[in-house]
Each structure stands twice: as structure tokens, then as C-alpha cells.
Design a protein around this motif. Structure first.
Motif, PDB file in Angstrom:
ATOM      1  N   LYS A  37      45.718  -9.718  33.917  1.00 55.13           N
ATOM      2  CA  LYS A  37      46.003  -9.101  32.270  1.00 55.13           C
ATOM      3  C   LYS A  37      45.104  -8.277  31.842  1.00 55.13           C
ATOM      4  N   GLU A  38      43.939  -8.515  31.855  1.00 57.14           N
ATOM      5  CA  GLU A  38      42.701  -7.665  31.202  1.00 57.14           C
ATOM      6  C   GLU A  38      42.616  -6.223  32.083  1.00 57.14           C
ATOM      7  N   GLU A  73      41.479 -23.993  37.668  1.00 53.79           N
ATOM      8  CA  GLU A  73      40.815 -23.018  37.023  1.00 53.79           C
ATOM      9  C   GLU A  73      40.546 -21.504  37.434  1.00 53.79           C
ATOM     10  N   GLU A 133      42.801 -19.927  39.227  1.00 53.32           N
ATOM     11  CA  GLU A 133      43.770 -18.947  38.928  1.00 53.32           C
ATOM     12  C   GLU A 133      43.734 -18.595  37.471  1.00 53.32           C
ATOM     13  N   GLU A 134      43.251 -19.505  36.683  1.00 52.30           N
ATOM     14  CA  GLU A 134      43.342 -19.117  35.345  1.00 52.30           C
ATOM     15  C   GLU A 134      42.349 -18.030  34.923  1.00 52.30           C
ATOM     16  N   GLN A 135      41.205 -17.858  35.684  1.00 56.01           N
ATOM     17  CA  GLN A 135      40.194 -16.829  35.765  1.00 56.01           C
ATOM     18  C   GLN A 135      40.911 -15.530  36.161  1.00 56.01           C
ATOM     19  N   GLN A 136      41.703 -15.773  37.503  1.00 55.93           N
ATOM     20  CA  GLN A 136      42.075 -14.714  38.121  1.00 55.93           C
ATOM     21  C   GLN A 136      43.255 -14.076  37.182  1.00 55.93           C
ATOM     22  N   LEU A 137      44.224 -14.795  36.624  1.00 53.62           N
ATOM     23  CA  LEU A 137      45.293 -14.561  35.774  1.00 53.62           C
ATOM     24  C   LEU A 137      44.701 -13.527  34.436  1.00 53.62           C
ATOM     25  N   GLN A 138      43.740 -14.126  33.989  1.00 53.16           N
ATOM     26  CA  GLN A 138      43.161 -13.330  32.838  1.00 53.16           C
ATOM     27  C   GLN A 138      42.410 -12.230  33.288  1.00 53.16           C
ATOM     28  N   LEU A 139      41.880 -11.915  34.499  1.00 52.05           N
ATOM     29  CA  LEU A 139      41.208 -10.755  34.747  1.00 52.05           C
ATOM     30  C   LEU A 139      42.543  -9.575  35.032  1.00 52.05           C
TER      31      LEU A 139
END
Length: 297
Positions: free
Chosen positions: A174-175, A164, A166-172
Motif C-alpha cells: 500500500k505504501e 503477521e 502478510e500484514e507487514q507485506q500488505l502495508q508495504l
């Protein structure tokens, strides 16, 4: 001078400068072909470094920094036409514009000495990058980061919540369109999916002279072993823990009078400088990876 003003001035000064990184099977004619190609575009070579693992059947590496009039508008034309040479010599290559600064994310935990060093180099105009954000699994760095108007994100990370987090981190990442991730004493193991998403774009600092004392509590184990040298290693992150291609290392002499806390203090000083050099070299396109080694020009 404010950081953003420094970065803007740097980009203006470097607007016609490019870098070409190449690795390919060694054979005659490579340098001549690349030089003639750049000459055709009225480019002037400012710096060139090359290395061959073996002139007979080895791999050839070259880094060229050049100036070319109106480079920003001609970049795509250069890249398109360079494919002919690249195909002929079976090249792996990358052409970048110096003014297109890489966007960096810094990951940190509780210990802030490496983060502070990176931020100081950035503030001083000695590290040319856009520090887009800082991510941490602790709150200790928030004040330091936000005082420089850099976005700070606190994302708790445990073994149970790793996916969970890392999903938040990867989204950031990418953003914020991140090009480079620096683990400035980020004390979490990244999953294979995360590492694969940013292959050769994650730089770590390991607080020992790898391959010695891999893993946890290296200073305690170094003290017990009675070492006479304390070191630090910066490397690209791979799925093999602490075994990625080494970028930079350094050591400092210690003796029997130094206890664990002394070793940690000495080590922290080495870590700061080693990580900073590794990050700068990556940002300046000075590193080529070959198998599990690096060529640093």
C-alpha cells in the motif's frame, strides 16, 4: 543509460499513447462504435487485436493501442464519455496511459534465477515498469537488489507467523502503491485475504508443466515418472493452489541421461523466460482473463 533515465525517456516518447482493453457479449457494431469514438477525439489507432469465443452468443475481446493528442489531460474526459458505449454493449473495460508505468513488487525466497532475469530485463530497458521494492523471507537476494538501489525488505514467513508477515507485506504494498506482484520463486502459500486484495495482479511461476506435478518436489516426481519434457507455467494466483489462469508455458526435451539436478537446471532456464514473458505481457496490457483462461494479444 541509467534505468531511471531510460524509463523517463520511454514515458516522454509514449506520452500520447493509450491502451483500451474490452470484453463484452459478442454482437454487431462493437468495433465500429469504439473506432468512431476514438476518431471523435482525433485518435489514431496504432494496433488492434480481437477475438470472439463464439460469434453467436459468445464473448468478444479487443485490445486497441492508439495515439491521441494531449492524452494525459484528456484521459478523464475519454473515460467519462466512453461509459455511454460501455453501457450500451455491457462492456468490462479499462483505459490506461502507456506512460503511466505500473509499479511492481517482486517476492522471492532463496532461488534467485527468476529475480535476476527480471532485474536484467529491467536494467536493459526491455521491461517497462517501476520496480518499487523486493520482499523476501530470506536474506540471499539483499545484495543483488540493493546494488541496484531497489528497497529490499526481509520479512520472515512461517505457517505460524503468516498472518503477521502478510500484514507487514500488505502495508508495504500500500505504501509503495503497487500495481503488480511477481512471485519469482517465492516459496510460500498466500492466504485468501492477500490474494483477494490483489486479484489478477499476482503472477506466479510454477516449476512444472501444469496441471502435471502440482505442489512440492515436481522435478523429483518428474524424474521418477521418466518424463521426456520439462516445462514451466506462469499463471495468475487464485485461492486454488496452482490452478489460476495460465498466461504462458514452455517446454524443453530431456531424456534418461538427465538426473534430478539436470532437470532442475534445465527447468530454471525455462522458468526465467516464461515468467519474464508473462510479466511483460501484463505490463503491456496484453492479457484479458475469461473464466479461468486468458486471452493474450
Amino acid at each position: 543509460m541509467e534505468v531511471q533515465e531510460q524509463l523517463h525517456q520511454y514515458k516522454e516518447n509514449q506520452k500520447d499513447r493509450g491502451r483500451l482493453l474490452i470484453s463484452c457479449p459478442d454482437q454487431p457494431g462493437i468495433v465500429a462504435a469504439v473506432s468512431q469514438f476514438l476518431y471523435k477525439f482525433n485518435a489514431n489507432i496504432m494496433d488492434s487485436n480481437q477475438h470472439s469465443t463464439n460469434p453467436e452468443g459468445g464473448t468478444f475481446f479487443i485490445r486497441i493501442e492508439f495515439e491521441c493528442p494531449d492524452l494525459a489531460n484528456r484521459k478523464e474526459e475519454l473515460k467519462s464519455q466512453f461509459h455511454t458505449i460501455a453501457d450500451k454493449f455491457s462492456m468490462n473495460w479499462d483505459l490506461s496511459l502507456v506512460q503511466e508505468l505500473k509499479r511492481t513488487a517482486i517476492f522471492v525466497s532463496k532461488q534467485l534465477h527468476c529475480l535476476r532475469e527480471l532485474l536484467w530485463e529491467w536494467q536493459s530497458g526491455d521491461m517497462m515498469t517501476e520496480i518499487a521494492l523486493v520482499i523476501s523471507n530470506h536474506e540471499e537476494a539483499r545484495g543483488v537488489v540493493e546494488s541496484l538501489n531497489i528497497p529490499f525488505y526481509y520479512i520472515p514467513a512461517t505457517r505460524e507467523t503468516r498472518q503477521e508477515s502478510e500484514e507487514q507485506q500488505l502495508q508495504l504494498l500500500k505504501e509503495y502503491q503497487i500495481d503488480l506482484i511477481v512471485l519469482a520463486r517465492y516459496m510460500q502459500i498466500l492466504t485468501s485475504d492477500f490474494v483477494q486484495a490483489y486479484e489478477r495482479k499476482i503472477i506466479n511461476i510454477h516449476h512444472s508443466f501444469l496441471p502435471a506435478f502440482v505442489g512440492a518436489k515436481p522435478y523429483e516426481r518428474a524424474y521418477e515418472r521418466g518424463v521426456k519434457l520439462i516445462g514451466a507455467t506462469s499463471h495468475y494466483v487464485t485461492n486454488d493452489l496452482d490452478e489460476g489462469p495460465i498466461i504462458e508455458q514452455d517446454v524443453m526435451r530431456v531424456n534418461h541421461r538427465d538426473h534430478v539436478q539436470d532437470l532442475k537446471k534445465i527447468g530454471a532456464s525455462i522458468e526465467r523466460s516464461v515468467l519474464t514473458r508473462a510479466v511483460k505481457w501484463h505490463l503491456e496490457d496484453r492479457i484479458l482473463v475469461h473464466e479461468n483462461k486468458t486471452i493474450v494479444f
